[in-house]
Design a protein around this motif. Structure first.
Motif, mmCIF file in Angstrom:
data_model
loop_
_atom_site.group_PDB
_atom_site.id
_atom_site.type_symbol
_atom_site.label_atom_id
_atom_site.label_comp_id
_atom_site.label_asym_id
_atom_site.label_seq_id
_atom_site.Cartn_x
_atom_site.Cartn_y
_atom_site.Cartn_z
ATOM 1 N N SER A 1 0.810 -1.222 0.000
ATOM 2 C CA SER A 1 0.000 0.000 0.000
ATOM 3 C C SER A 1 0.840 1.267 0.000
ATOM 4 C CB SER A 1 -0.926 0.007 1.228
ATOM 5 O OG SER A 1 -0.158 -0.033 2.429
ATOM 6 N N HIS A 2 2.108 1.178 0.400
ATOM 7 C CA HIS A 2 2.927 2.392 0.433
ATOM 8 C C HIS A 2 3.486 2.746 -0.939
ATOM 9 C CE1 HIS A 2 6.452 -0.223 0.252
ATOM 10 N NE2 HIS A 2 7.219 0.846 0.147
ATOM 11 N N ILE A 3 3.390 1.829 -1.901
ATOM 12 C CA ILE A 3 3.835 2.120 -3.275
ATOM 13 C C ILE A 3 2.742 2.943 -3.951
ATOM 14 C CG2 ILE A 3 4.507 1.171 -5.505
ATOM 15 C CD1 ILE A 3 6.537 0.630 -3.333
ATOM 16 N N ILE A 4 3.031 4.205 -4.255
ATOM 17 C CA ILE A 4 2.008 5.082 -4.824
ATOM 18 C C ILE A 4 2.156 5.264 -6.324
ATOM 19 C CG2 ILE A 4 1.728 6.316 -2.643
ATOM 20 C CD1 ILE A 4 3.376 8.619 -3.892
ATOM 21 N N GLU A 5 3.294 4.861 -6.878
ATOM 22 C CA GLU A 5 3.485 5.016 -8.326
ATOM 23 C C GLU A 5 4.433 3.949 -8.834
ATOM 24 O OE1 GLU A 5 4.595 8.465 -11.628
ATOM 25 O OE2 GLU A 5 5.546 8.553 -9.653
ATOM 26 N N GLU A 6 4.125 3.440 -9.994
ATOM 27 C CA GLU A 6 4.997 2.504 -10.704
ATOM 28 C C GLU A 6 5.067 2.991 -12.145
ATOM 29 O OE1 GLU A 6 4.719 -2.072 -12.368
ATOM 30 O OE2 GLU A 6 3.799 -1.603 -10.410
ATOM 31 N N ARG A 7 6.230 3.491 -12.537
ATOM 32 C CA ARG A 7 6.356 4.153 -13.835
ATOM 33 C C ARG A 7 7.618 3.700 -14.557
ATOM 34 N NH1 ARG A 7 8.759 9.305 -14.723
ATOM 35 N NH2 ARG A 7 8.553 9.813 -12.495
ATOM 36 N N VAL A 8 7.488 3.479 -15.850
ATOM 37 C CA VAL A 8 8.654 3.137 -16.672
ATOM 38 C C VAL A 8 9.374 4.426 -17.026
ATOM 39 C CG1 VAL A 8 9.441 2.128 -18.839
ATOM 40 C CG2 VAL A 8 7.545 1.073 -17.585
ATOM 41 N N ALA A 9 10.664 4.473 -16.741
ATOM 42 C CA ALA A 9 11.431 5.710 -16.905
ATOM 43 C C ALA A 9 12.327 5.700 -18.127
ATOM 44 C CB ALA A 9 12.280 5.958 -15.657
ATOM 45 N N SER A 10 12.237 4.668 -18.941
ATOM 46 C CA SER A 10 13.115 4.579 -20.112
ATOM 47 C C SER A 10 12.382 3.941 -21.277
ATOM 48 C CB SER A 10 14.375 3.767 -19.776
ATOM 49 O OG SER A 10 15.190 3.602 -20.927
ATOM 50 N N GLY A 11 12.752 4.367 -22.472
ATOM 51 C CA GLY A 11 12.218 3.747 -23.675
ATOM 52 C C GLY A 11 13.309 3.120 -24.520
ATOM 53 N N SER A 12 14.500 3.003 -23.950
ATOM 54 C CA SER A 12 15.635 2.479 -24.709
ATOM 55 C C SER A 12 15.550 0.957 -24.866
ATOM 56 C CB SER A 12 16.943 2.848 -24.010
ATOM 57 O OG SER A 12 18.054 2.280 -24.672
ATOM 58 N N ARG A 13 16.122 0.463 -25.947
ATOM 59 C CA ARG A 13 16.206 -0.984 -26.166
ATOM 60 C C ARG A 13 17.464 -1.577 -25.560
ATOM 61 N NH1 ARG A 13 14.363 -1.719 -32.540
ATOM 62 N NH2 ARG A 13 12.242 -0.852 -32.302
ATOM 63 N N GLU A 14 18.421 -0.729 -25.216
ATOM 64 C CA GLU A 14 19.682 -1.206 -24.648
ATOM 65 C C GLU A 14 19.574 -1.309 -23.134
ATOM 66 O OE1 GLU A 14 22.268 -2.208 -26.373
ATOM 67 O OE2 GLU A 14 21.248 -1.748 -28.264
ATOM 68 N N ARG A 15 19.989 -2.446 -22.619
ATOM 69 C CA ARG A 15 19.877 -2.705 -21.178
ATOM 70 C C ARG A 15 20.610 -1.650 -20.351
ATOM 71 N NH1 ARG A 15 19.193 -6.906 -17.339
ATOM 72 N NH2 ARG A 15 20.757 -6.910 -15.691
ATOM 73 N N ALA A 16 21.865 -1.380 -20.693
ATOM 74 C CA ALA A 16 22.650 -0.420 -19.912
ATOM 75 C C ALA A 16 22.009 0.972 -19.957
ATOM 76 C CB ALA A 16 24.086 -0.359 -20.428
#
Length: 535
Positions: free
Chosen positions: A131-146
């Protein structure tokens, strides 16, 4: 113990401080410490981390109105420990992931090993649902892992006010996107960062060596000075709706008070100068009359009063305070209108807002994300009807919807501008007639009693004309009339589009677009108004 000595605005308004975190996936060598009870060891680390984080308030000089919100990814190792610490301390937490959750949990490293073992993935899944997690967001659109992990590091550093890194005692230079790079990125961006080095003694007992970097650069986030005296309970006892309602009421009342003061001051400044001109003309006509000193004294008092009002208006920042209070009130109204929206409120990121509003907007964002998890299971159609009714179409003397507001305010601004323009025309034309009459009488060399009156009109009426246009400019009448007409037309059209929305996503997009236009109009007015005076 280091403390931040930065002087800031004292406030009773709860304000969020974002605490960014990154840490190593592997905090100890399983071969060297093969006899460790991993579960017990991790529990001890969580307790150590809680103790360390608990000291941050004192170290950073954060008193009661401030509350902390964690920002991190949820990788194995230190990130998981930090999430458990936030959970234990009941801190809200925002998760920034390198890719969608399913792909993230199934990730494979360059060596071909899974990022999450079976037990680690199960623990992460449970934490994602906390319940303490208020947001889950993807911060990258890159195809490269690094690059994905580098993007996450950059996003955390950008969002955080202060950062914490957790590393093994003898950690070597890491890979791109790792914690060492995160630490350097924080230093490069002049962010205060607490470096925690984990040491394990011969008995397997862990300890932290804490080192602050750039602590002096920390500045406590503060709300705009204009609303610093607003009284709002701590966030543990107040939700977004109550927070925004109290903020809106205080800011609206403060804005109206400052607006009345500005209007009265504008009339005083312009009126005293017009009457001083009139008195000066009479003084010239009287010559050496016994009443001359009295007239000159009145003229002097009028000029002093006008100048003093002008200087006071600018020195106490009345105009800027009025503009900021109105912008705060409209920001609160915008969040109130979107409080039942489960989607993130993203329209703020597209607007040009003053930097002094940043701390307040970030606080409202956290409260919105926190409360969105507690929303009732009403349908998006119900939320759409609520939004249309409460935001756009309510039309009563006590609570106008935005369509009625812009319609009425446009009509009022047009009336006032027409009146000011007519005063300008009458003053200018009257001065032309008076001067023309004097010119004609001078040509025929005729002295008549009306000459004196014509001379007074020729001097005073141009001042009246300029005063009328100055008052119209100081009240921003022409721009308001044009802007309000455009906003009324947009909202009328947008109301129909909202009613025809066929999905929740379409409704969310249109509502955010509407709020961006509404708040954008007020922000544009702020930048136009805050630095414009009467003269």
């Amino acid at each position: 113990m280091h403390t931040s000595s930065t002087a800031v605005i004292k406030t009773s308004i709860p304000v969020v401080v974002h605490l960014g975190f990154a840490g190593a996936r592997k905090l100890f060598d399983p071969v060297t410490h093969s006899d460790l009870d991993v579960d017990q060891f991790n529990a001890t680390l969580v307790n150590l981390l809680v103790a360390q984080l608990g000291q941050l308030r004192r170290t950073l000089g954060l008193d009661e109105p401030y509350f902390l919100c964690g920002v991190s990814a949820l990788a194995t190792g230190a990130d998981t420990l930090f999430t458990r610490a936030c959970q234990q301390m009941a801190w809200p937490q925002r998760l920034l992931l390198p890719q969608q959750r399913g792909d993230f949990l199934a990730g494979v490293g360059n060596s071909g090993t899974l990022d999450f073992a079976v037990n680690q993935r199960a623990e992460a899944e449970v934490l994602f649902q906390s319940s303490h997690i208020i947001e889950e967001r993807v911060a990258s659109g890159s195809r490269e892992r690094a690059e994905r992990f580098q993007d996450v590091n950059s996003a955390i550093v950008e969002l955080a006010d202060v950062l914490v890194c957790l590393l093994p005692e003898n950690a070597s230079a890491g890979k791109p996107g790792g914690t060492e790079e995160f630490l350097q990125l924080a230093k490069d961006n002049a962010r205060p960062v607490l470096e925690l080095r984990l040491k394990i003694d011969e008995t397997g007992e862990p300890t932290f060596k804490a080192t602050w970097h750039q602590l002096a650069s920390f500045q406590r986030p503060a709300p705009p000075e204009a609303i610093a005296d607003a009284q709002i309970p701590s966030t543990s006892a107040v939700g977004l709706e109550t927070y925004c309602a109290l903020l809106k009421t205080f800011s609206s009342n403060y804005s109206k008070l400052r607006q009345r003061w500005f209007n009265a001051s504008a009339l005083t400044i312009i009126g005293t100068h017009v009457f001083a001109t009139l008195v000066a003309v009479f003084a010239l006509k009287l010559g050496k009359s016994p009443a001359l000193p009295w007239l000159l004294g009145v003229e002097l008092v009028l000029l002093i009063a006008g100048l003093a009002t002008h200087q006071y208006l600018h020195s106490n920042k009345a105009i800027a305070s009025w503009a900021m209070a109105r912008l705060v009130a409209e920001t609160a109204r915008s969040y109130l209108a979107l409080q039942h929206m489960r989607a993130p409120v993203s329209h703020m990121t597209t607007l040009l807002l003053p930097s002094t509003l940043r701390a307040l907007v970030r606080t409202l964002e956290v409260l919105h994300l926190r409360d969105a998890k507690l929303l009732s299971a009403d349908t998006w159609l119900d939320r759409r009807e609520t939004y249309l009714t409460s935001r756009l179409t309510v039309d009563s003397s006590s609570d106008r919807g935005q369509i009625a507001y812009y319609r009425d305010e446009c009509a009022r601004a047009q009336r006032q501008h027409r009146f000011a323009y007519r005063c300008f025309l009458l003053g200018s034309l009257g001065a032309l007639v008076a001067t023309g009459a004097k010119f004609g009488l001078a040509l025929v060399d005729i002295e008549v009693p009306i000459n004196t009156l014509l001379g007074i009109f020729a001097v005073v009426l141009p001042v009246v004309a300029v005063a009328a246009m100055s008052l119209a400019a100081s009240r921003d009448l022409e721009a308001r009339a044009h802007t309000f007409q455009e906003m009324h037309d947009f909202l009328t059209s947008q109301q129909l589009r909202l009613r025809l929305a066929r999905s929740e996503q379409e409704f969310n997009r249109l509502a955010l677009e509407t709020e961006a236009r509404l708040l954008g109009e007020t922000a544009s007015w702020y930048f136009r108004r805050a630095f414009t005076g009467v003269a």
